[in-house]
Design an enzyme around this catalytic site. Structure first.
Site, PDB file in Angstrom:
ATOM      1  N   GLU A   1       0.832  -1.204   0.000  1.00 51.46           N
ATOM      2  CA  GLU A   1       0.000   0.000   0.000  1.00 51.46           C
ATOM      3  C   GLU A   1       0.865   1.252   0.000  1.00 51.46           C
ATOM      4  OE1 GLU A   1      -1.508   1.767   3.603  1.00 51.46           O
ATOM      5  OE2 GLU A   1      -1.339  -0.188   4.586  1.00 51.46           O
TER       6      GLU A   1
ATOM      7  N   LYS B   1      -5.579  -1.896  13.691  1.00 52.01           N
ATOM      8  CA  LYS B   1      -4.906  -0.847  14.461  1.00 52.01           C
ATOM      9  C   LYS B   1      -5.510  -0.770  15.861  1.00 52.01           C
ATOM     10  CE  LYS B   1      -3.756   1.793  10.321  1.00 52.01           C
ATOM     11  NZ  LYS B   1      -4.463   1.010   9.298  1.00 52.01           N
TER      12      LYS B   1
END
Length: 731
Positions: A81, A215
């Site tokens: 990414e 996360k």
């Protein structure tokens, strides 16, 4: 029909929608010397060539040459990414980390493919200059699924999120993607409904994401529940099922499964891809122990950062970058240390998984190919052309003459009707023997790598000859400026060469041949069919080649032919049969014309399969009790049998989903033949063909790599609802 026949008929509006990939300058004379072959026959499928414009190789997508070469050769590639570059870290640290991660991927035996948006174009694989451009950009956009249309249409640049990168990776055919961590359900998400698009993307895009879990700023429990609802297989990597929380190795939640090493992870991913579930896989890799942050300290910092975000009114996609930056400040850089460690570790683990997956897939393909002394059932045999195509589109509406260089884009692909049929049949478990000819030239290695899953053991490799190639040079306005083909090597698929495989031909459950063959070779195969009662399918290839068997009585030994309407008319013209004044366009008139043109051929052929593009397929043959049999001998001696035509509508596909139409017709026929070789009933066979065609329409390649015995099968046919088949009497 082959590309060099199709292009003049496509028209300005249609061709202007074709976009091409590699950013190269084109010198007209140079391109003529590099000429290439046919993208295949059904460029005129009635969904309309304008539908090809979405996500085709080119205007919207550029695949870096090193990435494309690795994909063609079946080597492992890892997608990466770019939001970590544009939004995750400050310059120049972001650039050095991006370079380091790519280096880790290379060191572990894979090819890195960082995905990013540069000036309105999706790049799969970035040069060092492009990495630096993104890293230093002040106005980069954070690009997820919803953002693509606007960002591309406005010519903006940006970093792709997990969701955005998964889309690009899947379109490019990259099955493994490494990220830092995925998004998820935000804290208080039950009230705000703030759920990351990463989760829904994992539920609908078949790419394996290797990440350090979700996360830790997110609601991990609800994130795992949401992934379960989306049908995403989640596995922790290592000895524990503990689901990691990005900076921390512990989240307090268990992953549903765990895989101990790269090999187990590769097997899990391979199973998911083989099942054709169309959902992603999440491999959750914990941060290395020696650099993992203390969970409690991170949790306290998160709560403080969340409070500051709320007080500042920060919402939406701006929340995550704010929180990550605030955590760095609140933890005196410890969260950044953990971030760097987990990214490096994920790159190592992900590239090792990609290498293991590549080895697994290669080993399976090798097992499926027949070897010396193989005593398995006789193979089908496909005899036909292998081609390499170069399609060059100029940037400007007009081509500059006088030897001037024209800026443009060039795309290479591999086709040939015979090759396409053998490719699709191989993916469907039939492992046909392909008889063809290629030159020992600069294309040979690429062709063999691209076709590594097929039985190429008997291909003629000729010194001093050129592999069949075709080059089309197209103006920026979409008009064909020049087309040049070097197809002479097809004449080397001679009767003498093919006759060396007489025993295999006589034992084959099915022989397929295309219209690229010399007339003498076609007549030889027809003579064998007559003498040994062989089932032979003739694929006409294009309107000019369709009539080759019909120049004599050879055609009467054929079992099946699979023409489109134009080719069927050409065959009838050769036989001196009545022809319609012009070919119709409405469905009812198209079916009526096809029935009239197929009827005289059924005096000798068992079935005529008329491909109708967007209208589907018309199966013409003898029917008893409402079913047309595909199997020779069935109904032949039954007085009650009558000539019928069964119309099977195509699977509806939106314009946005269509990527490439070049191999859809060949996929359709190969799917039908594969079903027949597996002993399925007629309806199942035809619908397997329709499934295969629909997958290839969505693929960059003429024959979709997603075609498999799982994605195109009797079970898949039975699991779907299908429109009504309309049967009409031909007598």
């Amino acid at each position: 029909m082959s590309l060099h026949k199709a292009l003049p008929a496509l028209g300005k509006a249609a061709l202007s929608s074709l976009q091409f990939q590699s950013g190269l300058t084109i010198h007209r004379d140079m391109m003529i010397r590099k000429a290439t072959s046919s993208l295949a026959r059904h460029l005129s499928m009635a969904h309309g060539i304008n539908q090809v414009r979405r996500f085709l190789h080119g205007g919207y997508v550029r695949i870096h040459p090193s990435v494309q070469e690795a994909l063609v050769e079946g080597r492992p590639v890892v997608a990466l990414e770019s939001t970590i570059i544009t939004h995750g870290m400050a310059y120049p640290l972001n650039l050095s980390v991006a370079r380091e991660v790519e280096g880790i991927v290379r060191t572990n035996g894979a090819v890195p493919a960082t995905v990013g948006i540069l000036r309105g174009q999706i790049h799969v694989g970035l040069t060092d200059e492009e990495l630096e451009f993104l890293a230093s950009s002040k106005n980069a956009v954070k690009v997820s699924r919803r953002d693509f249309p606007f960002v591309l249409s406005q010519g903006l640049s940006g970093g792709t999120t997990v969701s955005g990168t998964m889309i690009a990776a899947h379109k490019a055919g990259i099955p493994v993607f490494v990220s830092g961590g995925i998004g998820g359900v935000h804290r208080d998400g039950e009230n705000t409904l703030d759920v990351s698009a990463d989760l829904t993307e994992l539920g609908r895009t078949p790419v394996a994401v290797v990440a350090a879990g979700a996360k830790s700023i997110l609601d991990i429990g609800r994130t795992l529940e949401y992934l379960e609802t989306q049908g995403v297989c989640v596995a922790a990597f290592g000895e524990s099922r503990e689901f990691p929380a990005f900076f921390s190795r512990q989240s307090g939640f268990q992953a549903p499964y765990h895989v101990r090493d790269e090999e187990e992870a590769a097997k899990l991913i391979d199973s998911a891809l083989g099942l054709g579930l169309s959902t992603g896989v999440l491999i959750a890799v914990p941060c290395p122990q020696e650099r993992a942050a203390e969970g409690q300290a991170i949790e306290e910092a998160i709560q403080q950062a969340l409070s500051q975000a709320r007080s500042k009114g920060i919402t939406g996609k701006e929340v995550t970058p704010f929180l990550l930056q605030k955590l760095i400040e609140l933890t005196d850089g410890k969260s950044l240390d953990s971030n760097l460690a987990l990214i490096q570790n994920n790159a190592r683990v992900g590239s090792c998984i990609a290498v293991a997956l590549s080895k697994l897939q290669k080993a399976r393909r090798k097992r499926n190919l027949p070897g010396p002394g193989d005593k398995r059932a006789p193979q089908p045999v496909v005899i036909g052309g292998i081609n390499v195509d170069f399609i060059a589109k100029a940037q400007n509406p007009d081509i500059l003459g006088g030897g001037q260089t024209n800026a443009g884009r060039v795309r290479r692909t591999f086709g040939g009707v015979g090759r396409n049929l053998a490719d699709c049949l191989s993916r469907l478990g039939q492992a046909p023997l392909l008889l063809s000819a290629v030159g020992k030239d600069e294309h040979l290695e690429s062709v063999l790598h691209y076709c590594h899953h097929m039985d190429m053991s008997s291909i003629r490799q000729l010194e001093g000859r050129s592999t069949a190639t075709y080059c089309a040079v197209i103006t920026g306005a979409g008009e064909l400026s020049v087309g040049l083909g070097d197809m002479d090597i097809h004449q080397q698929i001679t009767e003498q060469y093919v006759s060396q495989f007489k025993e295999k031909l006589c034992q084959a459950p099915l022989v397929c041949m295309d219209g690229n063959l010399p007339l003498s070779t076609i007549q030889y195969v027809c003579q064998l069919a007559r003498e040994h009662q062989l089932a032979v399918c003739y694929e006409p290839t294009d309107e000019n080649k369709a009539s080759k068997p019909f120049l004599s009585d050879s055609w009467k030994a054929l079992t099946y032919i699979s023409p489109n309407l134009q080719e069927l008319r050409a065959i009838n013209r050769t036989l001196g049969n009545p022809l319609p004044a012009e070919l119709p366009s409405s469905l009812e008139d198209v079916v009526q014309a096809a029935v009239a043109l197929a009827c005289p051929l059924l005096a000798h052929l068992h079935c005529v399969v008329v491909t109708l593009g967007a209208h589907g397929v018309l199966l013409c043959g003898k029917s008893l009790g409402g079913s047309i049999s595909l199997y020779p001998g069935a109904h032949e001696q039954t007085a009650a049998a009558r000539l019928c035509a069964a119309h099977y509508p195509a699977i509806p596909i939106s314009r946005e989903e269509i990527v490439n139409v070049s191999g859809a017709g060949d996929s359709l026929m190969a799917g039908i033949l594969a079903g027949m070789l597996a002993g399925h009933d007629t309806g199942t066979c035809v619908r397997m063909g329709l499934l295969a065609a629909s997958l290839s329409l969505r693929s960059y390649e003429p024959i979709s790599p997603e075609i498999s015995t799982s994605s195109v099968s009797q079970e898949q046919v039975q699991s779907r609802s299908w429109p009504e088949v309309k049967l009409r009497n031909m007598d």
